[in-house]
Design an enzyme around this catalytic site. Structure first.
Site, PDB file in Angstrom:
ATOM      1  N   SER A 349      -0.391  91.832 -42.865  1.00  0.00           N
ATOM      2  CA  SER A 349      -0.465  90.680 -42.963  1.00  0.00           C
ATOM      3  C   SER A 349       0.389  89.949 -42.286  1.00  0.00           C
ATOM      4  CB  SER A 349       0.106  90.558 -44.259  1.00  0.00           C
ATOM      5  OG  SER A 349      -0.881  90.811 -45.274  1.00  0.00           O
ATOM      6  N   SER A 473      -8.848  96.763 -43.032  1.00  0.00           N
ATOM      7  CA  SER A 473      -7.961  95.883 -43.628  1.00  0.00           C
ATOM      8  C   SER A 473      -7.927  94.568 -44.162  1.00  0.00           C
ATOM      9  CB  SER A 473      -7.379  96.256 -42.067  1.00  0.00           C
ATOM     10  OG  SER A 473      -8.085  95.955 -41.078  1.00  0.00           O
ATOM     11  N   ASN A 476      -8.759  95.204 -48.102  1.00  0.00           N
ATOM     12  CA  ASN A 476      -7.166  95.356 -49.143  1.00  0.00           C
ATOM     13  C   ASN A 476      -5.782  95.285 -48.388  1.00  0.00           C
ATOM     14  OD1 ASN A 476      -9.401  97.153 -50.601  1.00  0.00           O
ATOM     15  ND2 ASN A 476      -9.287  98.139 -48.830  1.00  0.00           N
ATOM     16  N   TYR A 477      -5.801  94.784 -46.741  1.00  0.00           N
ATOM     17  CA  TYR A 477      -4.699  94.878 -46.733  1.00  0.00           C
ATOM     18  C   TYR A 477      -4.165  93.715 -46.229  1.00  0.00           C
ATOM     19  CZ  TYR A 477      -4.317  99.837 -47.429  1.00  0.00           C
ATOM     20  OH  TYR A 477      -4.624 101.146 -47.461  1.00  0.00           O
ATOM     21  N   LEU A 478      -5.201  92.605 -45.912  1.00  0.00           N
ATOM     22  CA  LEU A 478      -4.782  91.450 -45.586  1.00  0.00           C
ATOM     23  C   LEU A 478      -4.981  90.513 -46.321  1.00  0.00           C
ATOM     24  CD1 LEU A 478      -7.052  91.667 -41.953  1.00  0.00           C
ATOM     25  CD2 LEU A 478      -4.046  92.210 -42.113  1.00  0.00           C
TER      26      LEU A 478
END
Length: 519
Positions: A349, A473, A476-478
């Site tokens: 992020s 991403s 799930n990650y940002l």
């Protein structure tokens, strides 16, 4: 040769994939053939002994024609299928949770087929068997209406468990992993969990300096376990490596994460390509995707790695005093709720936010802004090692795009020629009609230039994304609030960044994000 039903079905799975590179891989072919023979009758096994001598072309043509027929269906036929699917959704697609009707995510169990896996998975080609009701555990409250199993069958178990979020679960046969039916991504429960996940990562921002200071001090600790933990944490923080959990019994893929790295997975170079203290990583990560990287590290880290490797064989653990649970226990003592996984979300992020600031120009046009966003997203995907194989149709779609670009260039050249003539005509005479024509020609040139640029940006984007998977991403990650705030500030419609189902998943972020949001 007429096959028994079971053998014919499995042969069909292979034939269906004949135009895919999977079916050319030795591992895939060997695994398929072994499992196919298990489904054959004794008589079939006596005859079919060598896959190289099997010709699946007729079966392949059959499936190809079937796909073609499906593509060429009339509007009415497609509408009928859509209506039938909608009825299935109405019957099975919803559940009651806390007296509220909630949509279920994917309520269909995956049909049998051949396991593909990602990367060079050692089990690719193995047969994924058909899941029966006897394999399925149903999770619902005691006083609810328990779903009926198909006629002549019964569920493996029905139990009320309000500590988990799944509605049904079963174990698949290839990797022995649990599969679940969950609530839809835009359900209240999922939204809350998502928000909590990103808030924990955001909270790490106020602790990160102290944590980094602590692990740097621990590089010189007298305790070997503290040194190993500190070096592993440095890699997880700097390179967004996965922690690497212990594998379940029977898992044959030799995949590792940071804590399970072996001596053979790294090489140390006091100097390489003009840089000092370089570590070369080479191992198979999650889903058997290769992680290869050369990174200059701090001198203390380099010296510690040398120490950890002393008197060890290639297949010995690099961090022999450490495991994921020990690491997570330590992290939780530094910040409540902190695990190694949170670092991936945090660094992904932070990277997106920094890249968007650096790459985006508010005066750029729409295609350029979207290219900037994709490039920022790509920087995160590279950091997280989210790779993919180039799509089968990549070369063809690039060729199609190139011919569109060439055609648009010709149109632009013609439009410019016509504009030049119109300018000459308008100069000679002050006729209003000629002035109108001139304005039209100017607009046409402008439109052609914009369309050409859009296509060229698209081609650049596609080429750069060839082997990078942006979706993982992004989903799930940002922190989605970064993207929502960026879209609002840049005047980019949200549907250019998130598709319909992604907008539903991140409805909570869309509703609550202010213009000045900072991760």
């Amino acid at each position: 040769m007429t096959l028994s039903l079971a053998a014919e079905e499995v042969a069909g799975f292979f034939a269906h994939m004949l135009d895919h590179e999977y079916t050319t891989k030795e591992v895939f072919r060997n695994n398929f053939f072994t499992d196919w023979r298990k489904e054959m009758t004794l008589k079939e096994r006596m005859i079919i002994t060598d896959l190289e001598k099997c010709n699946f072309n007729e079966m392949f043509e059959f499936y190809k024609n079937k796909m073609e027929a499906k593509r060429n269906m009339s509007k009415e036929e497609k509408q009928k299928i859509k209506e039938a699917n909608q009825k299935i959704v109405e019957a099975f697609g919803f559940c009651l949770m806390d007296q509220h009707q909630e949509r279920i995510g994917n309520f269909k169990i995956e049909p049998p087929g051949l396991f593909r896996g990602r990367g060079d998975h050692p089990k690719q080609g193995k047969l994924k068997k058909r899941i029966q009701p006897e394999d399925v555990i149903i999770n619902c409250s005691r006083d609810s209406k328990i779903p009926e199993p198909p006629l002549g069958h019964k569920w493996k178990e029905v139990k009320p468990d309000n500590t988990v979020t799944w509605l049904a679960s079963w174990t698949e046969n290839v990797q022995g992993s649990c599969k679940y039916i969950m609530l839809n991504a835009n359900s209240k429960l999922k939204g809350e969990k998502d928000w909590e996940k990103y808030e924990v990562a955001r909270n790490l921002k106020s602790h990160i300096d102290a944590i980094r200071e602590k692990y740097k001090q621990d590089w010189k600790s007298k305790q070997m376990v503290a040194r190993q933990r500190a070096v592993a944490l440095y890699f997880i923080d700097k390179l967004a490596l996965r922690a690497g959990t212990e594998k379940e019994e029977g898992e044959t893929a030799d995949t590792v994460g940071c804590c399970s790295l072996r001596v053979e997975h790294i090489k140390l170079y006091p100097e390489l390509d003009g840089q000092q203290h370089v570590v070369e990583f080479d191992f198979l990560g999650k889903d058997s995707i290769r992680y290869y990287n050369k990174v200059p590290v701090k001198k203390s880290v380099f010296k510690n790695l040398k120490l950890f490797m002393e008197n060890k064989q290639n297949d010995d653990d690099l961090f022999d005093r450490l495991n994921t649970s020990l690491l997570n226990k330590h992290l939780n003592s530094l910040m409540p709720g902190l695990t190694a996984k949170v670092f991936r979300t945090f660094n992904a992020s932070v990277t997106l936010q920094q890249q968007l600031k650096e790459l985006t120009d508010s005066s750029a046009n729409m295609p350029e802004k979207i290219l900037s966003y994709n490039r920022a997203n790509r920087a995160v995907a590279v950091l997280c090692n989210h790779q993919r194989a180039p799509p089968k149709t990549f070369e063809q779609s690039m060729a199609n795009l190139q011919s569109k670009i060439e055609s648009r260039m010709e149109q632009l050249a013609l439009a410019k020629k016509e504009l030049k003539l119109a300018k000459k005509e308008a100069k000679k005479s002050k006729d209003d009609k000629l002035q109108t024509v001139l304005e039209k020609k100017k607009k046409l040139v402008q439109r052609c230039e914009e369309q050409l640029m859009k296509l060229e940006v698209q081609a650049t984007d596609r080429e750069e994304n060839k082997q990078i998977a942006l979706g993982t991403s992004k989903l799930n990650y940002l922190d989605p609030r970064i993207s929502v705030a960026w879209c609002n500030n840049m005047g980019v419609p949200l549907d250019k960044i998130y598709n319909k189902s992604q907008r539903e998943k991140f409805a909570w972020a869309i509703d609550m994000t202010e213009l000045d949001f900072e991760f």
